[in-house]
Design a protein around this motif. Structure first.
Motif, PDB file in Angstrom:
ATOM      1  N   LEU A  56      -3.173  -5.097 -16.581  1.00 48.68           N
ATOM      2  CA  LEU A  56      -4.254  -4.882 -15.621  1.00 48.68           C
ATOM      3  C   LEU A  56      -3.886  -3.738 -14.678  1.00 48.68           C
ATOM      4  O   LEU A  56      -2.705  -3.467 -14.441  1.00 48.68           O
ATOM      5  CB  LEU A  56      -4.506  -6.159 -14.815  1.00 48.68           C
ATOM      6  CG  LEU A  56      -4.903  -7.393 -15.621  1.00 48.68           C
ATOM      7  CD1 LEU A  56      -4.915  -8.624 -14.717  1.00 48.68           C
ATOM      8  CD2 LEU A  56      -6.247  -7.188 -16.277  1.00 48.68           C
ATOM      9  N   TYR A  57      -4.916  -3.097 -14.114  1.00 44.27           N
ATOM     10  CA  TYR A  57      -4.683  -1.998 -13.182  1.00 44.27           C
ATOM     11  C   TYR A  57      -4.456  -2.534 -11.773  1.00 44.27           C
ATOM     12  O   TYR A  57      -5.165  -3.417 -11.314  1.00 44.27           O
ATOM     13  CB  TYR A  57      -5.883  -1.053 -13.155  1.00 44.27           C
ATOM     14  CG  TYR A  57      -6.152  -0.387 -14.473  1.00 44.27           C
ATOM     15  CD1 TYR A  57      -5.220   0.473 -15.039  1.00 44.27           C
ATOM     16  CD2 TYR A  57      -7.325  -0.624 -15.153  1.00 44.27           C
ATOM     17  CE1 TYR A  57      -5.453   1.078 -16.250  1.00 44.27           C
ATOM     18  CE2 TYR A  57      -7.577  -0.024 -16.376  1.00 44.27           C
ATOM     19  CZ  TYR A  57      -6.633   0.830 -16.918  1.00 44.27           C
ATOM     20  OH  TYR A  57      -6.864   1.428 -18.119  1.00 44.27           O
ATOM     21  N   CYS A  58      -3.470  -1.969 -11.084  1.00 43.44           N
ATOM     22  CA  CYS A  58      -3.265  -2.304  -9.676  1.00 43.44           C
ATOM     23  C   CYS A  58      -4.092  -1.324  -8.834  1.00 43.44           C
ATOM     24  O   CYS A  58      -4.634  -0.360  -9.374  1.00 43.44           O
ATOM     25  CB  CYS A  58      -1.775  -2.229  -9.324  1.00 43.44           C
ATOM     26  SG  CYS A  58      -1.126  -0.557  -9.135  1.00 43.44           S
ATOM     27  N   PRO A  59      -4.195  -1.520  -7.530  1.00 45.45           N
ATOM     28  CA  PRO A  59      -4.986  -0.584  -6.720  1.00 45.45           C
ATOM     29  C   PRO A  59      -4.430   0.840  -6.728  1.00 45.45           C
ATOM     30  O   PRO A  59      -5.157   1.794  -6.486  1.00 45.45           O
ATOM     31  CB  PRO A  59      -4.907  -1.168  -5.309  1.00 45.45           C
ATOM     32  CG  PRO A  59      -4.552  -2.591  -5.490  1.00 45.45           C
ATOM     33  CD  PRO A  59      -3.760  -2.680  -6.752  1.00 45.45           C
ATOM     34  N   GLY A  60      -3.153   0.989  -7.026  1.00 45.61           N
ATOM     35  CA  GLY A  60      -2.548   2.323  -7.020  1.00 45.61           C
ATOM     36  C   GLY A  60      -2.571   3.029  -8.357  1.00 45.61           C
ATOM     37  O   GLY A  60      -2.239   4.219  -8.429  1.00 45.61           O
ATOM     38  N   CYS A  61      -2.939   2.329  -9.422  1.00 45.59           N
ATOM     39  CA  CYS A  61      -2.937   2.958 -10.750  1.00 45.59           C
ATOM     40  C   CYS A  61      -3.872   4.174 -10.752  1.00 45.59           C
ATOM     41  O   CYS A  61      -5.023   4.081 -10.340  1.00 45.59           O
ATOM     42  CB  CYS A  61      -3.377   1.964 -11.814  1.00 45.59           C
ATOM     43  SG  CYS A  61      -2.082   0.838 -12.334  1.00 45.59           S
ATOM     44  N   GLY A  62      -3.351   5.287 -11.203  1.00 46.15           N
ATOM     45  CA  GLY A  62      -4.117   6.525 -11.251  1.00 46.15           C
ATOM     46  C   GLY A  62      -3.888   7.426 -10.049  1.00 46.15           C
ATOM     47  O   GLY A  62      -4.390   8.552 -10.016  1.00 46.15           O
ATOM     48  N   THR A  63      -3.108   6.977  -9.065  1.00 48.08           N
ATOM     49  CA  THR A  63      -2.918   7.789  -7.862  1.00 48.08           C
ATOM     50  C   THR A  63      -2.103   9.045  -8.137  1.00 48.08           C
ATOM     51  O   THR A  63      -2.408  10.111  -7.593  1.00 48.08           O
ATOM     52  CB  THR A  63      -2.268   6.951  -6.739  1.00 48.08           C
ATOM     53  OG1 THR A  63      -3.115   5.825  -6.463  1.00 48.08           O
ATOM     54  CG2 THR A  63      -2.097   7.757  -5.473  1.00 48.08           C
ATOM     55  N   LEU A  64      -1.067   8.951  -8.974  1.00 52.85           N
ATOM     56  CA  LEU A  64      -0.296  10.158  -9.316  1.00 52.85           C
ATOM     57  C   LEU A  64      -1.195  11.185  -9.996  1.00 52.85           C
ATOM     58  O   LEU A  64      -1.151  12.381  -9.667  1.00 52.85           O
ATOM     59  CB  LEU A  64       0.879   9.816 -10.227  1.00 52.85           C
ATOM     60  CG  LEU A  64       2.122   9.251  -9.564  1.00 52.85           C
ATOM     61  CD1 LEU A  64       3.150   8.875 -10.620  1.00 52.85           C
ATOM     62  CD2 LEU A  64       2.715  10.238  -8.594  1.00 52.85           C
TER      63      LEU A  64
END
Length: 143
Positions: A56-64
């Motif tokens: 599952l994606y966390c709230p920070g996934c995709g931030t980089l």
């Protein structure tokens, strides 16, 4: 007011600015690094532990990848990767600017970031975002 007192106040101002300027230098260096080293290429950064364990994606996934897109002046792609991170940037800049202003004015640092109601509201938004981005109707929030 004597010259010695004025000189001391100027020195105190510069010392007070070391914290915010240090944070800006660190954030700028991290931003430059992420801009140069593409997180879309496997092997450059570790996988999100939450994603790796749960799928599952966390709230920070995709931030980089969001920061990489911003470094390459592509805000539309950045918004598609993590809208919450994009929404947080103006708030972070505001709080950092407030910190710089208080340091420049020689005012003491505040011990609270914001009123507790605002902080609880932010936590609620993050939790809702976390859940919705992992549901079928919230797939548009997935990175």
């Amino acid at each position: 007011m004597s010259i010695a007192t004025t000189g001391r106040r100027g020195t105190d101002r510069l010392k007070g600015l070391l914290g915010p300027l240090g944070v800006a230098a660190g954030a700028g260096a991290a931003f430059a690094f992420v801009g140069m080293v593409d997180p879309n290429q496997p092997g450059h950064y570790p996988t999100c532990p939450f994603l790796w364990i749960t799928g599952l994606y966390c709230p920070g996934c995709g931030t980089l990848r969001t920061m990489h897109a911003l470094a390459h002046l592509d805000p539309v792609a950045a918004l598609g990767l993590n809208p919450l991170a994009m929404a947080m940037i103006p708030f972070l800049l505001f709080w950092w600017g407030r910190w710089v202003l208080r340091a420049w004015q020689g005012r003491p640092r505040r011990t609270t970031l914001a009123h507790p109601a605002w902080l609880w509201g932010f936590i609620a938004i993050v939790m809702v975002y976390w859940v919705v981005r992992n549901l079928p109707f919230g797939a548009f929030l997935a990175p």
